[in-house]
Scaffold this motif. Structure first.
Motif, PDB file in Angstrom:
ATOM      1  N   UNK A   1     -21.703  12.242  60.813  1.00 20.39           N
ATOM      2  CA  UNK A   1     -21.321  10.875  60.460  1.00 20.39           C
ATOM      3  C   UNK A   1     -22.034  10.432  59.189  1.00 20.39           C
ATOM      4  N   UNK A   2     -23.289  10.799  59.045  1.00 20.97           N
ATOM      5  CA  UNK A   2     -24.044  10.419  57.847  1.00 20.97           C
ATOM      6  C   UNK A   2     -23.431  11.048  56.603  1.00 20.97           C
ATOM      7  N   UNK A   3     -23.129  12.339  56.651  1.00 23.98           N
ATOM      8  CA  UNK A   3     -22.506  13.014  55.511  1.00 23.98           C
ATOM      9  C   UNK A   3     -21.122  12.430  55.211  1.00 23.98           C
ATOM     10  N   UNK A   4     -20.364  12.162  56.283  1.00 26.07           N
ATOM     11  CA  UNK A   4     -18.996  11.670  56.107  1.00 26.07           C
ATOM     12  C   UNK A   4     -18.982  10.301  55.423  1.00 26.07           C
ATOM     13  N   UNK A   5     -19.785   9.375  55.935  1.00 25.49           N
ATOM     14  CA  UNK A   5     -19.764   8.021  55.376  1.00 25.49           C
ATOM     15  C   UNK A   5     -20.380   7.978  53.978  1.00 25.49           C
ATOM     16  N   UNK A   6     -21.359   8.817  53.710  1.00 21.97           N
ATOM     17  CA  UNK A   6     -21.900   8.872  52.353  1.00 21.97           C
ATOM     18  C   UNK A   6     -20.838   9.364  51.380  1.00 21.97           C
ATOM     19  N   UNK A   7     -20.040  10.349  51.803  1.00 21.68           N
ATOM     20  CA  UNK A   7     -18.985  10.864  50.937  1.00 21.68           C
ATOM     21  C   UNK A   7     -17.898   9.814  50.728  1.00 21.68           C
ATOM     22  N   UNK A   8     -17.454   9.178  51.825  1.00 20.97           N
ATOM     23  CA  UNK A   8     -16.369   8.200  51.730  1.00 20.97           C
ATOM     24  C   UNK A   8     -16.810   6.989  50.914  1.00 20.97           C
ATOM     25  N   UNK A   9     -17.982   6.447  51.197  1.00 24.85           N
ATOM     26  CA  UNK A   9     -18.449   5.266  50.465  1.00 24.85           C
ATOM     27  C   UNK A   9     -18.721   5.594  49.007  1.00 24.85           C
ATOM     28  N   UNK A  10     -19.131   6.837  48.739  1.00 28.01           N
ATOM     29  CA  UNK A  10     -19.328   7.228  47.345  1.00 28.01           C
ATOM     30  C   UNK A  10     -18.022   7.265  46.584  1.00 28.01           C
ATOM     31  N   UNK A  11     -16.951   7.713  47.253  1.00 26.77           N
ATOM     32  CA  UNK A  11     -15.630   7.742  46.604  1.00 26.77           C
ATOM     33  C   UNK A  11     -15.043   6.352  46.449  1.00 26.77           C
TER      34      UNK A  11
END
Length: 400
Positions: free
Chosen positions: A381-391
């Motif tokens: 979840x941490x990796x996923x949300x960091x990727x999505x919010x970064x995009x």
């Protein structure tokens, strides 16, 4: 004649006055010089006393921290006991009563799941705690009961308060490694950083070392994990800090003009040695292996033949061999006593049994899957949300 005599008397008075004034000036200069020398000595003495004060303060902090740990150990003897406590109690009994060649086989006739699953160096550490003259004397004088070191099944292994206190005191004593390593690593890293006092708000180097080391040893998570739950992570962290401190000390010396080949070998190889000892104590630190390999290969095994050369460094086989010998021998030597105590025909099976205990793929690498699953979900979840919010950062309004 009278006028000439008066003139001579006047001149002689002037000369005497000038001589007296000069003597006063010389005396004032001498007094000023003496005062300056005394002030310099005073500053030197105050500087030396100040340089000693951070270490003295560190000892005071460690004394208070140790008293808190002893108080915590005495107050939790009958209130809380984790399964890790049962694991280490069983390892004490195992190393005290079971022959060396059976350490990685014994499971108390199938009555316990707390089998030995740490590398040999940690098993020797448990043996040192369970089989020494001090422990024997404590048992003989009923300071700790013999049952604390008995081979017991999981359905009947409740320890006494004296046994719990004994084991918790071993953790407190083993923290000495952490105390020394924290100070050494903090001093090595801060010296290697070469940051001036102005960049740190005027804080001296000694005070920075004190604050850094104190924050390490007073970590509340480490306090709860080792002295409430029960483990020896402080000692293991100390070995890691010794390794980091040696490598940082080498980096500082190699950057200085006075560095030489011997000092580079000393600190780099010491860093590799302490990391190999750490792996011999707990194999979970194997995850740091690629970092150590890449760093030491680049920093130690590739050298320039001329310090002033601007070309690419060349690979040194001699240094690579020295690094391989130090790390390899440190990793292999702890296994030799176990193999030598085993029959020649069973040594391959002994190695396979140790490997199965260290890496239990059939059972599963984690004892409790709920903990592993929670951490896996959290990390995903941490990796996923960091990727999505970064995009989405370039699309969403700045107010969000």
């Amino acid at each position: 004649r009278v006028s000439s005599r008066l003139k001579e008397a006047h001149y002689s008075k002037m000369i005497r006055r000038q001589a007296a004034a000069k003597e006063k000036q010389d005396a004032a200069k001498a007094a000023e010089a003496a005062a300056g020398a005394s002030s310099i000595n005073t500053r030197r003495s105050s500087t030396s006393s100040t340089s000693k004060s951070p270490l003295y303060s560190y000892v005071i902090i460690l004394s208070i921290l140790t008293c808190a740990k002893i108080l915590l150990a005495s107050s939790t003897t009958s209130l809380y006991r984790s399964t890790d406590f049962d694991v280490h109690r069983n390892w004490l009994a195992l190393t005290r009563h079971v022959p060396l060649k059976r350490w990685y086989y014994d499971d108390v006739d199938g009555t316990t799941v707390h089998t030995l699953d740490y590398p040999p160096l940690f098993a020797y550490f448990e043996y040192m705690l369970s089989s020494n003259p001090i422990t024997d004397l404590m048992i003989a004088n009923n300071v700790v009961d013999e049952r604390c070191f008995a081979l017991l099944g999981d359905d009947d292994n409740a320890p006494s308060d004296a046994c719990v206190m004994f084991q918790r005191m071993t953790v407190i004593i083993s923290d000495i490694v952490l105390y020394v390593a924290a100070w050494f690593a903090a001093k090595s890293v801060i010296i290697g950083a070469k940051s001036s006092e102005e960049t740190m708000g005027g804080v001296g180097m000694g005070m920075r070392v004190l604050v850094t080391a104190s924050l390490i040893v007073c970590n509340p998570g480490l306090l709860v994990l080792d002295h409430v739950h029960f483990q020896y992570n402080g000692m293991l962290l100390g070995l890691l800090l010794l390794s980091i401190g040696c490598i940082a000390r080498k980096a500082d010396r190699s950057a200085s003009k006075g560095s030489n080949w011997r000092s580079e070998i000393q600190w780099d190889l010491l860093g590799a040695f302490f990391y190999a000892v750490l792996l011999g104590m707990k194999h979970l630190y194997l995850l740091l292996g690629p970092l150590y390999f890449v760093y030491l290969l680049r920093r130690y095994c590739f050298v320039r033949t001329n310090d002033c050369s601007k070309g690419e460094p060349s690979f040194s086989f001699e240094r690579f061999l020295a690094l391989a010998v130090v790390t390899g021998s440190t990793l292999v030597l702890p296994y030799l006593p176990i193999l030598l105590s085993t029959d020649l025909s069973d040594r391959t099976g002994q190695l396979l049994q140790i490997f199965r205990r260290l890496f239990p793929f059939q059972r599963g690498l984690c004892h409790d899957y709920w903990a592993a699953n929670i951490w896996a979900i959290y990390l995903f979840a941490n990796k996923f949300f960091r990727f999505v919010l970064g995009r989405l950062g370039s699309i969403l309004p700045e107010s969000l």
